[in-house]
Design a protein around this motif. Structure first.
Motif, short mmCIF file in Angstrom:
data_model
loop_
_atom_site.label_atom_id
_atom_site.label_comp_id
_atom_site.label_asym_id
_atom_site.label_seq_id
_atom_site.Cartn_x
_atom_site.Cartn_y
_atom_site.Cartn_z
N CYS A 529 -3.57 -11.38 -6.02
CA CYS A 529 -3.29 -10.46 -4.93
C CYS A 529 -4.21 -10.66 -3.73
CB CYS A 529 -3.40 -9.02 -5.43
SG CYS A 529 -2.18 -8.58 -6.69
N ARG A 530 -5.43 -11.08 -3.98
CA ARG A 530 -6.40 -11.24 -2.89
C ARG A 530 -6.26 -12.58 -2.19
NH1 ARG A 530 -11.66 -11.46 -5.58
NH2 ARG A 530 -10.97 -13.61 -5.88
N ASP A 531 -5.94 -13.64 -2.94
CA ASP A 531 -6.01 -15.00 -2.38
C ASP A 531 -4.65 -15.70 -2.34
OD1 ASP A 531 -8.82 -14.63 -2.25
OD2 ASP A 531 -9.01 -15.28 -4.34
N GLU A 532 -4.05 -15.87 -3.53
CA GLU A 532 -2.87 -16.74 -3.62
C GLU A 532 -1.66 -16.20 -2.88
OE1 GLU A 532 0.18 -18.39 -7.06
OE2 GLU A 532 -1.90 -17.93 -7.62
N LEU A 533 -1.29 -14.97 -3.13
CA LEU A 533 -0.09 -14.42 -2.49
C LEU A 533 -0.24 -14.30 -0.97
CD1 LEU A 533 1.00 -11.79 -5.17
CD2 LEU A 533 2.12 -13.95 -4.60
N LEU A 560 -7.50 -1.52 -12.97
CA LEU A 560 -6.91 -2.41 -11.96
C LEU A 560 -6.97 -1.78 -10.57
CD1 LEU A 560 -3.81 -3.81 -13.89
CD2 LEU A 560 -5.90 -5.05 -13.26
N ASN A 561 -6.79 -0.48 -10.47
CA ASN A 561 -6.87 0.17 -9.16
C ASN A 561 -8.25 -0.01 -8.53
OD1 ASN A 561 -4.47 1.39 -8.12
ND2 ASN A 561 -4.46 2.78 -9.86
N ARG A 562 -9.30 0.12 -9.34
CA ARG A 562 -10.65 -0.05 -8.80
C ARG A 562 -10.90 -1.51 -8.39
NH1 ARG A 562 -11.17 4.13 -12.43
NH2 ARG A 562 -12.34 5.94 -11.64
N ALA A 567 -11.10 -5.51 -3.89
CA ALA A 567 -10.68 -6.83 -3.43
C ALA A 567 -9.86 -6.78 -2.15
CB ALA A 567 -9.87 -7.53 -4.53
N LEU A 568 -8.97 -5.79 -2.03
CA LEU A 568 -8.04 -5.73 -0.91
C LEU A 568 -8.48 -4.80 0.21
CD1 LEU A 568 -4.67 -5.60 -2.91
CD2 LEU A 568 -5.86 -7.60 -2.02
#
Length: 719
Positions: A529-533, A560-562, A567-568
């Motif tokens: 979610c942070r890099d590839e997409l 995952l939310n944290r 990250a985002l």
């Protein structure tokens, strides 16, 4: 546990709902201040507190004392009294007035306020009305202190005091002493076990009738949250006896007494007796009665050959229907209650458009609805007609207690000749009860959904039960149309539904990425979610939805939310944050509304983005126009939405769906859950985790039984 004693210096954070607070403490004889957290309402500035707990290191805020128990006393020193009165806790007293009061009465100031408020008139600036206001406000604080002290003396954390006082006011101590089990039903956060502890401490006998009846109610109150409408009597008796440590014969006697008193209901099916709480018994029986009534009393439309009318619509609209689709369109003209079901790519939306077309040709008024706002929006976009949530259709509002009131009912019904509801698998029996009550006499009802998806979050399995009863005409679409059939997502969804492993090719629209551990899986989701997409032009905040079967563990929703937030949407230097429910919200966060709020115009499942954060709350923008302000005490209605449950995603579509599939979630690895998750994606599905876990999910078609007798009621088997 370690013990800590001191005076509250300042309150840093209070959730407003009595669930969590952070404050600073000055310890007697020591310099510096200690930061403490407690799962309760904040104590008042100046109050002396005794804490029991342990030290923990917060990753951002350093060492904190996490209190498991808190005991509060009124301040006794002049300095403590001054700090307390200056805090604003007592209405009518600000810092300057507090100094004058303490200068006049010293450490006895609180005793004067409580017992001799007329003496306050000797203080400059205090008149008769102000003195009365100060006395009344402090009296409230005193009552709260008394409640907290009572709780602590009876072995229960005083943290519950604020919630109990808010519910019962001056009658709180009477409830605590005479009927503590009421709190399990009426006070948020006070469950049966807490009420039971208080009752036993107050002298209740372990096998008292009131305790056993409360235990039975406690277990039955939980059936709805588990999807049930009722419980088998033997299971209810066994579980209650185990919970209370009493003889099952006493529980069985209590159940029979409650039935005789009309506080519980029962049905017998075969050799099994099932016990209902009153509200769910009413919901199930009234739903069955209403469906049969609508089917029998629907208006007969003036058409001789519905199939020819369907063909005429095909020609006019330039559409070619399959035989099943054409039968379904014709059925809209023929039956009072009709069910259309089918998986992705089978053309349900085309059929709904056809139904609307032929009905409107006859001059009939058609209303469209769905259980959630997102599902209603999709239905409206697909048909080119206005669609609303069922709650909006019923003009739902909340009363002063927060209970939902429906303005549309049998006395003020919906205005329509035909109502078409989509995503009906999401509707529980209570919502269906209220919807059917508002259907006008003669109106036709068409229910559309995918029966293979997860059942509703609430009680019952209405759509499946209606089909199981064989009492209503239905069409199940099975043919996958060419354009949809070319989609790997659609093909794989049907493969999963049939119990076959999906075709997962690296780099395709549907792929599985193996990870060695759950920690590695979580890290891979974050990197994706942070890099590839984003590198491929995908907006991870708006075009991607991470789903997960469970809240806990490394790949659960909470973790995952944290990880995804950091990250985002990492914290800005000096950026303001506000905490609620164990999560710190920042500007830019992706969040979800978790309950219907009719005043704000936002509903359970709506997703938006935080646009402003302040000390007293935040603002969330839903769509282009709807900016909603949340006060601090209202933030319990929100939760982060970087990741969400598969259940919460129902009725929605996302360009990209990301789903961890790990053995730690084995309890939730079911075929219908995986099927529901992958059918949320329009363009791409990415599964990450353990190949064995994927095989478990595909192979597990054993859905947990929900106790409900709606199908039997519809078929007349209980009469």
């Amino acid at each position: 546990m370690e013990e800590l004693t001191g005076v509250v210096d300042s309150v840093i954070f209070d959730s407003g709902d009595g669930r969590f607070s952070v404050f600073r403490l000055t310890q007697e004889g020591r310099t510096g201040r200690v930061t403490a957290t407690v799962s309760s309402a904040a104590p008042l500035v100046g109050q002396e507190v005794e804490l029991s707990g342990d030290w923990v290191e917060h990753p951002r805020f350093g060492m904190q004392f996490r209190a498991a128990h808190i005991r509060v006393a009124a301040p006794t020193s002049e300095q403590g009294v001054l700090r307390f009165l200056s805090s604003g806790a007592v209405q009518g007293v600000g810092p300057s007035t507090a100094r004058r009061i303490v200068a006049e009465f010293g450490a006895q100031a609180l005793e004067v306020i409580e017992n001799e408020p007329h003496r306050l008139l000797s203080v400059d600036g205090i008149g008769k009305k102000t003195a009365q206001k100060i006395h009344a406000s402090y009296h409230e604080q005193s009552e709260l202190k008394e409640i907290m002290l009572w709780l602590e003396m009876h072995g229960v954390s005083g943290a519950y005091g604020a919630r109990i006082y808010k519910q019962y006011g001056s009658f709180a101590l009477d409830v605590l002493e005479m009927d503590p089990y009421r709190m399990a039903r009426e006070v948020s956060g006070v469950g049966f076990r807490t009420a039971d502890t208080l009752a036993m401490a107050a002298g209740a006998e372990p096998d008292s009738p009131s305790r056993i009846a409360a235990g039975v109610r406690f277990l039955l109150d939980g059936v709805a949250s588990s999807g049930h409408c009722c419980l088998p009597e033997e299971r209810l008796v066994r579980d209650t006896a185990s919970l209370l440590g009493v003889d099952p014969a006493l529980v069985r006697e209590s159940v029979r007494d409650e039935i005789e008193a009309g506080r519980l209901f029962y049905e017998t099916e075969g050799a099994e007796t099932l016990i209902y709480p009153p509200a769910l018994y009413a919901a199930e029986t009234q739903t069955a009665e209403a469906l049969r009534f609508i089917a029998d009393h629907a208006e007969v439309f003036p058409v001789d050959e519905p199939e020819e009318i369907a063909k005429s619509w095909e020609r006019a609209d330039g559409v070619t229907l399959s035989d099943g689709q054409r039968d379904a369109v014709a059925a809209a003209l023929r039956y009072g209650v009709f069910i259309l079901t089918g998986g992705p790519g089978t053309g349900k939306t085309t059929v709904v458009r056809g139904m609307i077309g032929v009905l409107e040709r006859l001059g009939l008024s058609v209303r469209l609805g769905a259980p959630t706002g997102r599902a209603a929006k999709r239905l409206g976009e697909a048909t080119g007609r206005k669609a609303t949530t069922v709650h909006r259709m019923l003009e739902a509002q909340a009363d002063d207690t927060g209970t939902t009131i429906f303005q549309r009912d049998e006395d003020t019904p919906i205005e329509a000749d035909v109502v078409i509801l989509d995503e009906v698998s999401m509707m529980d029996v209570v919502l269906m009860q209220h919807f059917l009550a508002a259907v006008p006499r003669g109106c036709h009802v068409i229910l559309v959904g995918d029966v293979d998806q997860l059942p509703s979050v609430g009680p019952g399995t209405v759509l499946a039960d209606m089909l199981r009863s064989n009492m209503f005409p239905s069409v199940r679409l099975t043919d996958i149309f060419r354009q949809a059939g070319e989609s790997l997502i659609v093909r794989n969804a049907h493969a999963v539904n049939a119990g076959r492993m999906p075709d997962c090719a690296a780099g395709s629209a549907f792929e599985f990425r193996a990870c060695a551990t759950e920690e590695e899986t979580a890290a891979a989701i974050v990197a994706l979610c942070r890099d590839e997409l984003p590198a491929s032009g995908v907006d991870p905040m708006r075009d991607v939805q991470v789903l997960s079967p469970m809240h806990r563990l490394e790949c659960g929703i909470d973790r995952l939310n944290r990880l995804l937030q950091d990250a985002l949407n990492p914290p800005e230097t000096g950026g303001f944050e506000i905490a609620a429910g164990g999560f710190s919200y920042r500007v830019g966060d992706k969040v979800m509304q978790t309950k219907n709020d009719y005043e704000k115009g936002v509903f359970n499942g709506d997703v938006g983005f935080v646009t402003r954060v302040g000390a007293q709350g935040l603002v969330v923008r839903y769509g282009e126009e709807n900016a909603v302000e949340y006060k601090r005490e209202e933030m319990s209605e929100l939760q982060p939405a970087y990741a969400m449950s598969v259940h919460k995603s129902q009725g929605s579509e996302y360009p990209v769906v990301v789903l961890p599939v790990v053995l730690g979630h084995r309890a939730m690895l079911q075929r219908n859950l995986l099927y529901t998750a992958v059918t949320r994606a329009k363009e791409r599905v990415i599964l990450l985790g353990n190949p064995r876990a994927l095989a478990v999910a595909v192979g597990n078609d054993r859905t947990r039984r929900r106790f409900t007798l709606l199908a039997a009621r519809l078929a007349g088997a209980l009469e």
